[in-house]
Write a protein that holds these residues in place. Sequence first.
Motif, short mmCIF file in Angstrom:
data_model
loop_
_atom_site.label_atom_id
_atom_site.label_comp_id
_atom_site.label_asym_id
_atom_site.label_seq_id
_atom_site.Cartn_x
_atom_site.Cartn_y
_atom_site.Cartn_z
N PHE A 49 47.61 27.03 18.66
CA PHE A 49 48.80 28.68 18.31
C PHE A 49 48.75 28.74 16.51
CE2 PHE A 49 49.21 28.35 22.90
CZ PHE A 49 48.37 30.18 23.31
N ALA A 50 48.84 30.20 16.17
CA ALA A 50 49.09 30.07 14.76
C ALA A 50 50.08 30.12 14.73
CB ALA A 50 48.55 31.34 14.25
N SER A 51 51.21 30.77 15.36
CA SER A 51 52.91 31.25 15.34
C SER A 51 53.72 31.14 16.70
CB SER A 51 53.40 32.10 14.75
OG SER A 51 52.75 33.54 15.71
N GLU A 52 54.56 30.36 16.64
CA GLU A 52 55.36 30.80 18.09
C GLU A 52 55.07 32.41 18.63
OE1 GLU A 52 59.20 29.69 17.80
OE2 GLU A 52 58.94 27.70 17.25
N GLN A 53 55.58 33.14 18.03
CA GLN A 53 54.99 34.30 18.09
C GLN A 53 54.01 34.69 19.22
OE1 GLN A 53 57.37 37.34 18.52
NE2 GLN A 53 56.17 37.90 19.59
N GLN A 54 52.89 34.24 18.58
CA GLN A 54 51.70 34.24 19.25
C GLN A 54 51.52 33.56 20.19
OE1 GLN A 54 48.81 32.46 17.08
NE2 GLN A 54 46.67 33.79 17.42
N ARG A 55 52.18 32.28 21.19
CA ARG A 55 52.30 31.53 21.87
C ARG A 55 52.86 32.31 22.67
NH1 ARG A 55 56.98 27.16 21.30
NH2 ARG A 55 57.86 29.45 21.28
N ASP A 56 54.24 32.78 22.68
CA ASP A 56 54.60 33.27 23.17
C ASP A 56 54.44 34.76 23.99
OD1 ASP A 56 56.79 31.63 22.85
OD2 ASP A 56 57.92 32.95 21.94
N ASP A 57 53.16 35.74 22.92
CA ASP A 57 52.58 36.67 23.62
C ASP A 57 51.38 36.66 24.36
OD1 ASP A 57 54.25 38.27 21.83
OD2 ASP A 57 52.94 38.83 20.58
N PHE A 58 51.34 35.56 24.03
CA PHE A 58 50.04 34.65 24.94
C PHE A 58 50.15 34.57 26.63
CE2 PHE A 58 47.42 31.97 26.51
CZ PHE A 58 45.44 32.36 26.52
N VAL A 59 51.34 33.77 26.63
CA VAL A 59 52.11 33.64 27.47
C VAL A 59 52.98 34.71 28.39
CG1 VAL A 59 54.77 32.51 28.81
CG2 VAL A 59 52.69 31.07 27.28
N ARG A 60 53.58 35.60 27.54
CA ARG A 60 53.34 36.80 28.77
C ARG A 60 52.47 37.58 29.21
NH1 ARG A 60 57.41 38.32 25.95
NH2 ARG A 60 56.73 38.22 23.28
N ARG A 61 51.06 37.83 28.27
CA ARG A 61 50.10 38.15 28.96
C ARG A 61 49.45 37.44 30.39
NH1 ARG A 61 47.97 38.87 24.11
NH2 ARG A 61 47.15 36.90 24.03
N LEU A 62 49.78 35.91 29.97
CA LEU A 62 49.44 35.15 31.34
C LEU A 62 50.41 36.45 32.80
CD1 LEU A 62 49.14 31.81 29.93
CD2 LEU A 62 46.74 33.15 30.65
N GLU A 63 51.02 36.03 32.23
CA GLU A 63 52.33 36.40 33.34
C GLU A 63 51.71 37.87 33.79
OE1 GLU A 63 55.19 34.48 34.53
OE2 GLU A 63 56.21 32.68 34.35
N GLU A 64 51.61 38.78 33.41
CA GLU A 64 51.73 39.66 33.63
C GLU A 64 50.46 39.88 34.35
OE1 GLU A 64 51.63 42.02 29.71
OE2 GLU A 64 54.20 42.19 29.97
N TYR A 65 49.08 39.41 33.50
CA TYR A 65 48.33 39.51 34.60
C TYR A 65 47.90 39.01 35.45
CZ TYR A 65 42.95 39.21 34.77
OH TYR A 65 42.07 39.33 35.67
N PHE A 66 48.49 37.32 35.64
CA PHE A 66 48.68 36.88 37.47
C PHE A 66 49.25 36.95 37.71
CE2 PHE A 66 45.29 34.48 34.41
CZ PHE A 66 44.26 34.23 34.97
N GLY A 67 51.00 38.08 38.24
CA GLY A 67 51.88 37.79 38.40
C GLY A 67 51.59 38.39 39.71
N PRO A 68 50.23 39.98 40.15
CA PRO A 68 50.33 40.32 41.34
C PRO A 68 48.90 39.32 42.12
CG PRO A 68 49.48 40.98 39.40
CD PRO A 68 49.82 40.48 38.87
N LYS A 69 47.77 39.10 41.14
CA LYS A 69 46.73 38.21 41.28
C LYS A 69 47.35 37.12 43.26
CE LYS A 69 43.92 39.25 38.09
NZ LYS A 69 43.41 40.75 38.84
N ARG A 70 46.34 37.30 43.78
CA ARG A 70 46.27 35.47 44.77
C ARG A 70 45.39 35.29 44.45
NH1 ARG A 70 50.77 36.68 43.99
NH2 ARG A 70 52.13 37.43 45.23
N PHE A 71 45.44 33.95 45.26
CA PHE A 71 43.99 33.48 45.62
C PHE A 71 44.10 32.46 46.79
CE2 PHE A 71 45.27 33.41 40.72
CZ PHE A 71 44.14 33.80 40.66
N THR A 72 43.09 31.52 46.85
CA THR A 72 42.81 31.32 48.53
C THR A 72 43.56 29.88 48.48
OG1 THR A 72 40.50 31.08 48.75
CG2 THR A 72 41.14 32.85 49.22
N ASN A 73 42.64 29.09 47.42
CA ASN A 73 42.90 27.59 47.43
C ASN A 73 43.78 27.66 46.03
OD1 ASN A 73 40.31 26.81 46.10
ND2 ASN A 73 39.36 28.26 48.09
N ALA A 74 44.13 25.69 45.59
CA ALA A 74 44.43 26.03 44.70
C ALA A 74 43.31 25.75 43.67
CB ALA A 74 45.47 24.47 44.79
#
Length: 82
Positions: free
Chosen positions: A39-64
């Motif tokens: 990541f070029a900056s801490e802001q870019q890193r934080d934005d990326f982690v936030r996108r991961l949380e938002e995208y995967f929050g509602p998703k469910r998986f059958t196995n690890a």
Amino acid sequence: MLYQLGWTTLPGLRGLSCSEFRAEPTSDADNERGVAIDFASEQQRDDFVRRLEEYFGPKRFTNAADAFDTVRAFALQDAHQL
């Protein structure tokens, strides 16, 4: 700066969920337990982690393995678009 992404996979009533995404500075990538992304900056890193949380929050998986592979593929693909 290179960061090691990690997350927690927990069981739930509708399947496994991924949450608690984090990015920790690293000098040695460990792609067996997560994903290493530059990541070029801490802001870019934080934005990326936030996108991961938002995208995967509602998703469910059958196995690890499916959860890990899906998060890893998404993170690598999305990181290339930064």
